[in-house]
Design a protein around this motif. Structure first.
Motif, PDB file in Angstrom:
ATOM      1  N   ALA A  15       9.380  -2.057  -8.075  1.00 50.19           N
ATOM      2  CA  ALA A  15       9.788  -0.554  -8.174  1.00 50.19           C
ATOM      3  C   ALA A  15       9.304  -0.084  -9.657  1.00 50.19           C
ATOM      4  N   HIS A  16       8.854   1.430  -9.320  1.00 47.59           N
ATOM      5  CA  HIS A  16       8.254   1.812 -10.676  1.00 47.59           C
ATOM      6  C   HIS A  16       8.412   3.371 -10.868  1.00 47.59           C
ATOM      7  N   ASN A  17       8.176   3.741 -12.303  1.00 46.42           N
ATOM      8  CA  ASN A  17       8.355   5.347 -12.402  1.00 46.42           C
ATOM      9  C   ASN A  17       7.121   6.011 -12.534  1.00 46.42           C
ATOM     10  N   ARG A  18       7.336   7.262 -12.729  1.00 41.47           N
ATOM     11  CA  ARG A  18       6.077   7.874 -12.615  1.00 41.47           C
ATOM     12  C   ARG A  18       4.730   7.606 -13.545  1.00 41.47           C
ATOM     13  N   ASN A  19       5.179   6.600 -14.492  1.00 42.55           N
ATOM     14  CA  ASN A  19       4.128   6.074 -15.303  1.00 42.55           C
ATOM     15  C   ASN A  19       3.724   4.703 -14.848  1.00 42.55           C
ATOM     16  N   SER A  20       4.103   4.354 -13.646  1.00 43.14           N
ATOM     17  CA  SER A  20       3.774   3.283 -12.964  1.00 43.14           C
ATOM     18  C   SER A  20       4.078   1.999 -13.849  1.00 43.14           C
ATOM     19  N   ALA A  37       0.743  -1.158  -0.018  1.00 39.23           N
ATOM     20  CA  ALA A  37       0.069  -0.193  -0.035  1.00 39.23           C
ATOM     21  C   ALA A  37       1.090   1.187   0.049  1.00 39.23           C
ATOM     22  N   THR A  38       1.967   1.034   0.545  1.00 43.59           N
ATOM     23  CA  THR A  38       2.898   2.174   0.721  1.00 43.59           C
ATOM     24  C   THR A  38       3.550   2.438  -0.643  1.00 43.59           C
ATOM     25  N   MET A  39       4.022   1.422  -1.257  1.00 45.65           N
ATOM     26  CA  MET A  39       4.796   1.425  -2.493  1.00 45.65           C
ATOM     27  C   MET A  39       3.900   1.787  -3.667  1.00 45.65           C
ATOM     28  N   ALA A  40       2.613   1.279  -3.801  1.00 44.51           N
ATOM     29  CA  ALA A  40       1.748   1.433  -4.739  1.00 44.51           C
ATOM     30  C   ALA A  40       0.867   2.817  -4.271  1.00 44.51           C
ATOM     31  N   GLU A  41       1.085   3.634  -3.082  1.00 46.16           N
ATOM     32  CA  GLU A  41       0.567   4.822  -2.929  1.00 46.16           C
ATOM     33  C   GLU A  41      -0.974   4.841  -2.852  1.00 46.16           C
ATOM     34  N   ILE A  42      -1.365   3.671  -2.130  1.00 46.89           N
ATOM     35  CA  ILE A  42      -2.915   3.376  -2.056  1.00 46.89           C
ATOM     36  C   ILE A  42      -3.413   3.881  -0.869  1.00 46.89           C
ATOM     37  N   PRO A  43      -4.351   4.981  -0.634  1.00 47.34           N
ATOM     38  CA  PRO A  43      -4.868   5.400   0.488  1.00 47.34           C
ATOM     39  C   PRO A  43      -5.374   4.360   1.445  1.00 47.34           C
ATOM     40  N   LEU A  44      -5.446   3.993   2.951  1.00 49.90           N
ATOM     41  CA  LEU A  44      -5.881   3.177   3.598  1.00 49.90           C
ATOM     42  C   LEU A  44      -5.702   3.426   5.090  1.00 49.90           C
ATOM     43  N   VAL A  45      -6.985   3.139   5.691  1.00 50.97           N
ATOM     44  CA  VAL A  45      -6.761   3.283   7.241  1.00 50.97           C
ATOM     45  C   VAL A  45      -6.574   2.006   7.878  1.00 50.97           C
ATOM     46  N   VAL A  46      -5.717   1.927   8.772  1.00 45.89           N
ATOM     47  CA  VAL A  46      -5.362   0.631   9.465  1.00 45.89           C
ATOM     48  C   VAL A  46      -5.411   1.159  10.873  1.00 45.89           C
ATOM     49  N   ILE A  47      -6.371   0.410  11.636  1.00 46.87           N
ATOM     50  CA  ILE A  47      -6.461   0.536  13.062  1.00 46.87           C
ATOM     51  C   ILE A  47      -5.999  -0.669  13.873  1.00 46.87           C
ATOM     52  N   SER A  56      12.262   7.721  -6.802  1.00 43.76           N
ATOM     53  CA  SER A  56      10.931   7.391  -6.163  1.00 43.76           C
ATOM     54  C   SER A  56      10.801   6.948  -4.662  1.00 43.76           C
ATOM     55  N   SER A  57      11.926   6.401  -4.273  1.00 43.21           N
ATOM     56  CA  SER A  57      11.948   6.335  -2.733  1.00 43.21           C
ATOM     57  C   SER A  57      12.094   7.717  -2.062  1.00 43.21           C
ATOM     58  N   GLU A  58      12.658   8.277  -2.500  1.00 43.78           N
ATOM     59  CA  GLU A  58      12.938   9.519  -1.766  1.00 43.78           C
ATOM     60  C   GLU A  58      11.785  10.486  -2.103  1.00 43.78           C
ATOM     61  N   LEU A  59      10.860  10.488  -3.139  1.00 41.83           N
ATOM     62  CA  LEU A  59       9.888  11.165  -3.282  1.00 41.83           C
ATOM     63  C   LEU A  59       8.667  10.628  -2.274  1.00 41.83           C
ATOM     64  N   ARG A  60       8.757   9.342  -2.093  1.00 47.74           N
ATOM     65  CA  ARG A  60       7.662   8.655  -1.163  1.00 47.74           C
ATOM     66  C   ARG A  60       8.061   9.318   0.082  1.00 47.74           C
ATOM     67  N   SER A  61       9.158   9.305   0.526  1.00 48.17           N
ATOM     68  CA  SER A  61       9.504   9.658   1.856  1.00 48.17           C
ATOM     69  C   SER A  61       9.369  11.206   2.084  1.00 48.17           C
ATOM     70  N   ARG A  62       9.185  11.911   1.047  1.00 46.83           N
ATOM     71  CA  ARG A  62       9.213  13.545   1.182  1.00 46.83           C
ATOM     72  C   ARG A  62       7.796  13.823   1.396  1.00 46.83           C
ATOM     73  N   LYS A  63       6.790  12.976   1.358  1.00 48.14           N
ATOM     74  CA  LYS A  63       5.403  13.206   1.550  1.00 48.14           C
ATOM     75  C   LYS A  63       5.247  13.463   3.242  1.00 48.14           C
ATOM     76  N   PHE A  64       6.310  12.707   3.669  1.00 47.77           N
ATOM     77  CA  PHE A  64       6.025  12.487   5.125  1.00 47.77           C
ATOM     78  C   PHE A  64       6.675  13.694   6.096  1.00 47.77           C
ATOM     79  N   ALA A  65       7.796  14.193   5.245  1.00 48.69           N
ATOM     80  CA  ALA A  65       8.495  15.421   5.857  1.00 48.69           C
ATOM     81  C   ALA A  65       7.600  16.674   5.461  1.00 48.69           C
TER      82      ALA A  65
END
Lengths: 317, 629
Positions: free
Chosen positions: B468-473, B328-338, B485-494
């Motif tokens: 691992a994938h690029n902007r076009n998935s 879910a993190t890799m593919a950037e799929i919104p999800l709520v985990v309780i 892509s790893s860094e961009l995924r991390s930047r969201k949280f910063a």
């Protein structure tokens, strides 16, 4: 314009889709791999049915065959090993408007994903499932799969495997609420096309077992299956899967099988010396979980607010 | 031999006049299945509805039907009631109702009672057919007396049998009546409560329970010569009372999520029970999956194709869901985990409290898996954090975790009735055509954010993948693309952290000791810190709600304290044991992360006794840390 009267112009579909509209990139399976035939037939079916690529979702797990969605210009979900079914069921649950296809392999479905497979059959959600079974692990380079025959020599069974394989047809027919079980083979594209089409047209969980060749790790098995005329048996019935007479003629052995007869279907499935081509079983009335999922769509925010407010009332001091 | 005369000495006032007290802790303990929890929850609800501060904690044996009359079988509930707001389970109990004389031992083992605790014990065992039981009973009563408890034998069974044939069913309501008298609760509210809890039952059952309730009340009025009152400080604020799991369920409804995919697991499941009930009327559905893995897979599939979905689980479920969480993190799929945490590792202590999942949630997946983790500290926050989580999941295109725990899950607490806002609810999904020149992962260079195409959006076709994938998935094995892509995924949280405020300090900004807590220990820590401050101890506390990324400013806060320590309910090595050295000592979970994050020598106190931490215990830890006797 062009002198046509407007009342003579009929309504054309807003867009007509060609096979190219469904295909993307170059499939990177080995030459001679059975996956190519499934891909071609599937694209052909989508064109025949004029499915909207934006409303079509291909879900797969992991393995050679699970690369399939990458070669479709539809929506796709290339997920985890063994977990295509839960994802596909989640996709379909609240989206009756989407056509969902699942592409899975023998390791993906019958080994690591066996639990999810059993339950997906039971849920009977409307989706077309193709199990691409080459009886071997290809992507990880030749290990036995749960469908490998006894004696299969592989990198993890150098002296040959000793446990009888899972029979996917028998297993599926053994699960309660199975609603569509069919079998075809990659070397008979015409039969495969008709089978996929029948699966797509069935409203429920259409399980299509595709026997296919792996030219790299199962070469001799593939040759034997595709050329030995005594192995394949064509199941005929007016409610079954019908191919043209020319194609039917190519089968040396034929039998009549009524796809509403579950006991007969199970009996046939147990006969592992033969490969029965066509429809084993179909039940149009099996309960569908996707109908439950779509049973309460479209509530407004105001309606939800009212329920929440009433619930707060119950907890109010 | 204990006689009932003894208790007559105890009441400080005439029986016509209730003694006014500020707060009391009541426990009801019994064998499993005797309804002690229903009795206690009702007692708490009646008190909360009168306007009292309330906190309940369930006492749950691990088995459904443990052996009768055994220590391990102690099942029941603790209710702390006060004139003011109550924020934690408190110290020792002041009054105990025991349906047999063995179950209190389970609680005595946990030091739940003090000298002077009033013990009201079912007396039917005195005349039991079995000599063994009769002896056990009289031995225990002598023992209780020696321990300094004020013991009173109550003919509960005898009185109930005057009304019903089987006293096992209904004795709890008789006890409720007795407690309603003892604490001067409203009889009307008591009756209303009974009608509510048995609303799905027949009138005959409701009436018999109300009769039992009155019988308990009347018996107490005639036979007890003591009574308490816990007056209420009037407030105009409208309040609601519920458990943490109920708050989670209502949070899911309020968030507008429509799919909850779960697999039964203690102590999380009851959230789905309420949700199932309210979802059916509001356009949502529970999917009970075949296993924990399928539960999250289904939720991810539903999220991918529609509104954000939620999965509710506990520690062992989190362990099983690990691979999908990474996807879910890799593919950037919104999800709520309780995650309603329980004691671990492995099956651990399913019914007991622990804050043991922080590191598993934070670091459980292979590879770089940055994420947002919220930790609710109160039942009220259980509600609001689910709504927040749904929004964050969509805004940051990521799974968002909400941590709760057994204390919050089964506890009951009043809080201000939330004022419903329309923007809590998820809007319908976007099905407009996808802009042609926008890629499925059109990462913003600065923030890492991108918008997701949802199936049905024409022109947005792409295949999501855990590879691992690029902007076009598209699957990409190009070294630079994976790095980027790893860094961009991390930047969201910063980027997300920049939206947060530093934590609020409870107490002075400078001092000798800073306590850092998270989760359900909030009330106990703040009560203990308050007590310490009154004694002149220079201690303050902060309580973290955002576990990943942390709220900013921790370094600046820590700088102003001579020492910093966490107080948590999870495992750490006792540094006083010589076997553990500074190079081998394992810290509690938050302490590990804070040490790494801030490079401050953060100490910790924690235990895995499976019990809520009491303010007195925390006060002792503070004094010990500062060398104060």
């Amino acid at each position: 314009m062009y002198g046509l009267k407007s009342d003579l112009v009929c309504d054309l579909p807003s867009k007509h889709f060609s096979v190219e509209d469904y295909s993307k990139g170059v499939a990177r399976w080995c030459p001679g791999c059975g996956d190519h035939a499934v891909l071609n037939n599937t694209q052909k079916l989508l064109k025949e049915k004029q499915l909207d690529p934006a409303k079509t979702v291909f879900v797969s797990g992991i393995g050679c065959s699970s690369r399939f969605p990458h070669y479709m210009d539809t929506y796709g979900f290339h997920g985890l090993h063994g977990r295509a079914f839960p994802v596909a069921c989640g996709v379909k649950f609240r989206r009756p408007d989407l056509d969902v296809f699942v592409i899975t392999g023998d390791g993906d479905c019958c080994s690591i994903g066996a639990g999810a497979w059993i339950h997906a059959i039971r849920y009977n959600m409307n989706m077309t499932v193709m199990l691409l079974n080459n009886e071997i692990y290809g992507l990880t380079k030749k290990q036995i799969s749960p469908t490998s025959r006894i004696g299969t020599v592989s990198n993890t069974t150098p002296e040959g495997s000793i446990i009888p394989p899972i029979n996917p047809i028998q297993t599926t027919l053994g699960v309660s609420n199975a609603s569509f079980v069919a079998q075809t083979a990659d070397w008979n594209p015409a039969h495969m096309y008709e089978t996929i089409k029948a699966g797509f047209e069935h409203k429920g969980f259409s399980f299509i077992h595709v026997i296919q060749r792996c030219p790299i790790f199962q070469l001799s098995l593939g040759k034997e299956l595709a050329t030995n005329k005594d192995v394949m048996h064509y199941m005929e019935h007016e409610d079954g899967i019908t191919v043209s007479e020319d194609i039917a003629k190519t089968f040396k052995h034929k039998l009549s099988h009524d796809p509403t007869d579950l006991s007969a279907a199970r009996k046939l499935a147990m006969d592992t010396d033969k490969v029965f081509m066509g429809l084993f079983y179909r039940d149009e009335n099996a309960p569908r979980y996707d109908e439950y999922g779509a049973s309460n769509l479209g509530y407004t925010i105001e309606q939800k607010e009212a329920v929440l407010d009433a619930e707060f009332d119950k907890h109010a001091i | 031999m204990v006689d009932s005369v003894e208790v007559k000495e105890m009441p400080p006032e005439q029986n016509s006049k209730a003694v006014v007290i500020g707060e009391h802790i009541v426990e009801i303990v019994s064998d499993s299945g005797e309804g002690a929890q229903k009795c206690g929850q009702s007692f708490a609800a009646i008190s909360a509805k009168m306007g009292n501060g309330v906190w309940t904690v369930e006492i749950i044996p691990a088995e459904i039907q443990p052996p009768a009359r055994s220590r391990a079988g102690a099942s029941g509930i603790r209710i702390r009631i006060g004139s003011k707001k109550i924020t934690n389970t408190g110290n020792e109990a002041d009054l105990v109702v025991a349906l047999n004389e063995q179950v209190p031992y389970g609680r005595i083992d946990q030091k739940a009672y003090h000298e002077g605790t009033i013990m009201l014990i079912e007396n039917k065992w005195r005349t039991d057919d079995s000599e063994y039981i009769r002896n056990q009973y009289s031995d225990a009563l002598v023992d209780f007396k020696n321990r300094g408890y004020k013991v009173l034998e109550i003919p509960m069974e005898e009185e109930c049998l005057k009304i019903v044939k089987n006293a096992r069913k209904g004795k709890n309501m008789w006890v409720l009546g007795m407690l309603v008298f003892i604490y001067s609760r409203s009889i009307e509210k008591g009756e209303a409560q009974i009608r509510n809890i048995f609303r799905k039952k027949s009138d005959a059952i409701i009436n018999s329970n109300i009769q039992l309730f009155h019988s308990g009340y009347d018996w107490a009025q005639e036979n007890l010569d003591f009574q308490f009152d816990i007056p209420v400080i009037e407030s105009d604020e409208e309040l609601v009372v519920m458990s943490g799991n109920e708050a989670l369920a209502m949070g899911v409804l309020a968030s507008g999520m429509e799919v909850c995919s779960m697999y039964p697991i203690t102590p999380a499941t009851s959230a789905s029970h309420l949700l199932a009930e309210i979802f059916s009327k509001s356009g949502g559905l529970i999917h009970q999956a075949e296993d924990e893995i399928a539960a999250i897979g289904f939720a991810i599939g539903a999220s991918y194709a529609g509104k954000t979905a939620v999965t509710i689980t506990s520690g062992p479920g989190i362990a099983l869901k690990t691979e999908f969480l990474g996807l879910a993190t890799m593919a950037e799929i919104p999800l709520v985990v309780i995650d309603v945490q329980r004691g671990g590792p492995s099956t651990g202590l399913p019914t007991k409290v622990e804050q043991g999942d922080l590191l598993a949630v934070l670091y459980g997946q292979p590879g770089a898996v940055p994420k947002i983790i919220l930790a609710a500290a109160t039942i009220e926050e259980c509600f609001h954090f689910v709504i927040l989580a749904r929004k964050l999941a969509e805004a940051f295109r990521t799974p968002v975790y909400v941590l709760s725990d057994t204390n919050l899950a089964t506890g009951q607490q009043p809080f201000p009735r939330p004022k419903i806002k329309k923007d809590w609810f998820a809007p319908p999904i976007d099905q407009s055509p996808w802009k042609e020149d926008v890629k499925p992962y059109q990462w913003d260079e600065k923030t890492g954010l991108s918008k997701r195409p949802i199936p049905g959006q024409a022109g947005g076709q792409h295949t999501v993948t855990g590879l691992a994938h690029n902007r076009n998935s598209q699957v990409s094995y190009i070294p630079e693309e994976n790095q980027e892509s790893s860094e961009l995924r991390s930047r969201k949280f910063a980027s997300f952290q920049k939206t947060l405020n530093p934590p609020i300090i409870n107490g002075k900004e400078k001092g000798d000791l800073l306590i850092v807590g998270w989760g359900s220990t909030l009330g106990a820590i703040e009560e203990a810190v308050g007590l310490a401050q009154k004694e002149g101890i220079q201690v303050s506390s902060i309580h973290l709600r955002f576990m990943s990324p942390f709220q900013p400013g921790l370094d600046d806060i820590f700088k102003n304290f001579k020492q910093v320590m966490t107080i948590e309910i999870n495992y750490s090595d006792n540094k006083d044991n010589p076997q553990f050295t500074s190079s081998s000592r394992r810290y509690s979970q938050l302490a590990w992360v804070l040490r790494a994050r801030t490079l401050v020598d953060v100490d910790c106190y924690s235990n895995v006794e499976g019990q809520p931490l009491s303010p007195n215990r925390i006060l002792g830890v503070i004094k010990n840390k500062l060398g104060i006797k």
